[in-house]
Design an enzyme around this catalytic site. Structure first.
Site, PDB file in Angstrom:
ATOM      1  CG  ASN A  36      -8.548   7.083  -5.018  1.00 15.75           C
ATOM      2  OD1 ASN A  36      -9.704   7.398  -4.723  1.00 15.75           O
ATOM      3  ND2 ASN A  36      -8.224   5.869  -5.420  1.00 15.75           N
ATOM      4  CE  LYS A  52      -7.311   3.856  -2.339  1.00 12.01           C
ATOM      5  NZ  LYS A  52      -6.612   2.600  -2.390  1.00 12.01           N
ATOM      6  CG  HIS A  67      -8.627   2.422  -8.170  1.00 12.86           C
ATOM      7  ND1 HIS A  67      -8.518   1.329  -7.338  1.00 12.86           N
ATOM      8  CD2 HIS A  67      -7.725   3.327  -7.743  1.00 12.86           C
ATOM      9  CE1 HIS A  67      -7.579   1.587  -6.431  1.00 12.86           C
ATOM     10  NE2 HIS A  67      -7.082   2.788  -6.655  1.00 12.86           N
ATOM     11  CD  GLU A  81      -8.926   0.238  -3.890  1.00 20.62           C
ATOM     12  OE1 GLU A  81      -9.724   1.199  -3.814  1.00 20.62           O
ATOM     13  OE2 GLU A  81      -7.782   0.267  -3.389  1.00 20.62           O
ATOM     14  CD  GLU A 112      -3.398   3.754  -8.690  1.00 18.58           C
ATOM     15  OE1 GLU A 112      -3.044   4.617  -7.877  1.00 18.58           O
ATOM     16  OE2 GLU A 112      -4.506   3.199  -8.653  1.00 18.58           O
ATOM     17  N   GLY A 159      -1.845   0.427  -1.209  1.00 19.20           N
ATOM     18  CA  GLY A 159      -2.246   0.286   0.187  1.00 19.20           C
ATOM     19  C   GLY A 159      -1.448  -0.749   0.963  1.00 19.20           C
ATOM     20  CB  SER A 165       2.741   2.310  -0.943  1.00 19.45           C
ATOM     21  OG  SER A 165       1.767   1.341  -0.598  1.00 19.45           O
TER      22      SER A 165
HETATM   23  C1  PEP Z   1      -4.705   4.173  -4.933  1.00 21.69           C
HETATM   24  O1  PEP Z   1      -5.520   3.388  -4.511  1.00 21.69           O
HETATM   25  O2  PEP Z   1      -4.956   4.838  -5.960  1.00 21.69           O
HETATM   26  C2  PEP Z   1      -3.433   4.296  -4.213  1.00 21.69           C
HETATM   27  C3  PEP Z   1      -2.386   4.685  -4.873  1.00 21.69           C
HETATM   28  O3  PEP Z   1      -3.458   3.981  -2.887  1.00 21.69           O
HETATM   29  P1  PEP Z   1      -2.209   4.063  -1.851  1.00 21.69           P
HETATM   30  O4  PEP Z   1      -1.473   5.333  -2.129  1.00 21.69           O
HETATM   31  O5  PEP Z   1      -2.849   4.060  -0.498  1.00 21.69           O
HETATM   32  O6  PEP Z   1      -1.370   2.860  -2.113  1.00 21.69           O
END
Ligand code: PEP
Length: 252
Positions: A9, A11, A96, A98, A168, A174, A214
């Protein structure tokens, strides 16, 4: 048999030129590799058609990160599911955290988006997950179950087989704070049971459930080793080709 998947992803990162360089590097890194998982690149809208054009379709699928909740018409700035599909992309990431938090996407809006995506021949990577306070208050199973029920459980069994779920935990996205393999497995098993209770054991067993938050080359192997963790949705580490490849290699 369900598929293992590693999906990146990106972003809101990378200019078109930078994104094409990244896609080509990922593509190059997979040349000759005996892949044990499907690989998906989730790019910004403007990259979709160009990235489709530079990757090997037999190894890498391309995904949008959103689509509109309307079919077509006077919705300035929006991009429809049909438009995403017309680029050659085959997936769209929906729900997601976000998008839920910053763009106020409700379960109702997401339900509409999912239905439009499926109607237009896209597969959906549907994200679910609790915030830290919900985990600390021990309501994380209820939260995740509601997210699934409210946006997806109007689908038929056949439609549901085009859904990939991505757990998630928002506190892990993040932040560098990963769910432990045990925490991930516990939730993934719960998610699979939730799907089984609605659609039956066969569909549940065939549903791919990704972990996101992460995930990186240092923890992917341990996370993916769990029976109900079928791969990852990868944010930060998907922007670095070597790290993304190392996460893919966690399946080898
Ligand atoms: C995401 O936003 O889908 C995600 C998993 O981000 P990160 O791996 O940076 O935590």
């Amino acid at each position: 048999m369900r598929k293992n998947i590693v999906a990146g992803n990106w972003k809101m990162n990378k200019t078109l030129e930078e994104g094409l360089t990244l896609a080509k590097e990922v593509n190059e890194s997979l040349k000759g590799a005996d892949l044990k998982c499907d690989v998906i690149l989730g790019t910004p809208f403007i990259h979709l058609a160009s990235v489709v054009g530079v990757v090997d379709a037999d190894k890498i699928a391309v995904s949008a990160q959103n689509c509109a909740d309307k079919e077509a018409g006077a919705y300035t700035g929006e991009v429809s599911a049909a438009m995403v599909k017309s680029t050659g992309a085959s997936y769209v990431i929906l729900g997601h955290s976000e998008r839920r938090a910053y763009y106020h996407e409700t379960p109702e809006i997401l339900k509409t988006k999912v239905q439009l995506a499926l109607k237009n021949g896209l597969k959906v990577i549907f994200c679910i997950g609790e915030v830290l306070e919900e985990r600390e208050n021990n309501i994380y199973f209820d939260v995740v179950k509601s997210q699934i029920v409210d946006s997806l459980f109007d689908l038929s069994g056949e439609e549901f087989s085009n859904i990939v779920l991505a757990y998630e935990p928002v506190w892990a996205i993040g932040t560098g704070k990963t769910a432990t393999p045990a925490q991930a497995q516990e939730m993934h098993a719960f998610i699979r049971k939730t799907v089984a209770d609605k659609y039956g054991k066969e569909i549940a067993e065939n549903t791919t459930i990704l972990y996101g938050g992460s995930a990186n080359p240092g923890n992917a192997k341990e996370l993916f080793a769990n029976p109900d963790v079928d791969g990852g949705l990868i944010g930060g580490a998907s922007l670095k080709p070597a790290d993304f490849k190392a996460v893919i290699d966690a399946f080898n």
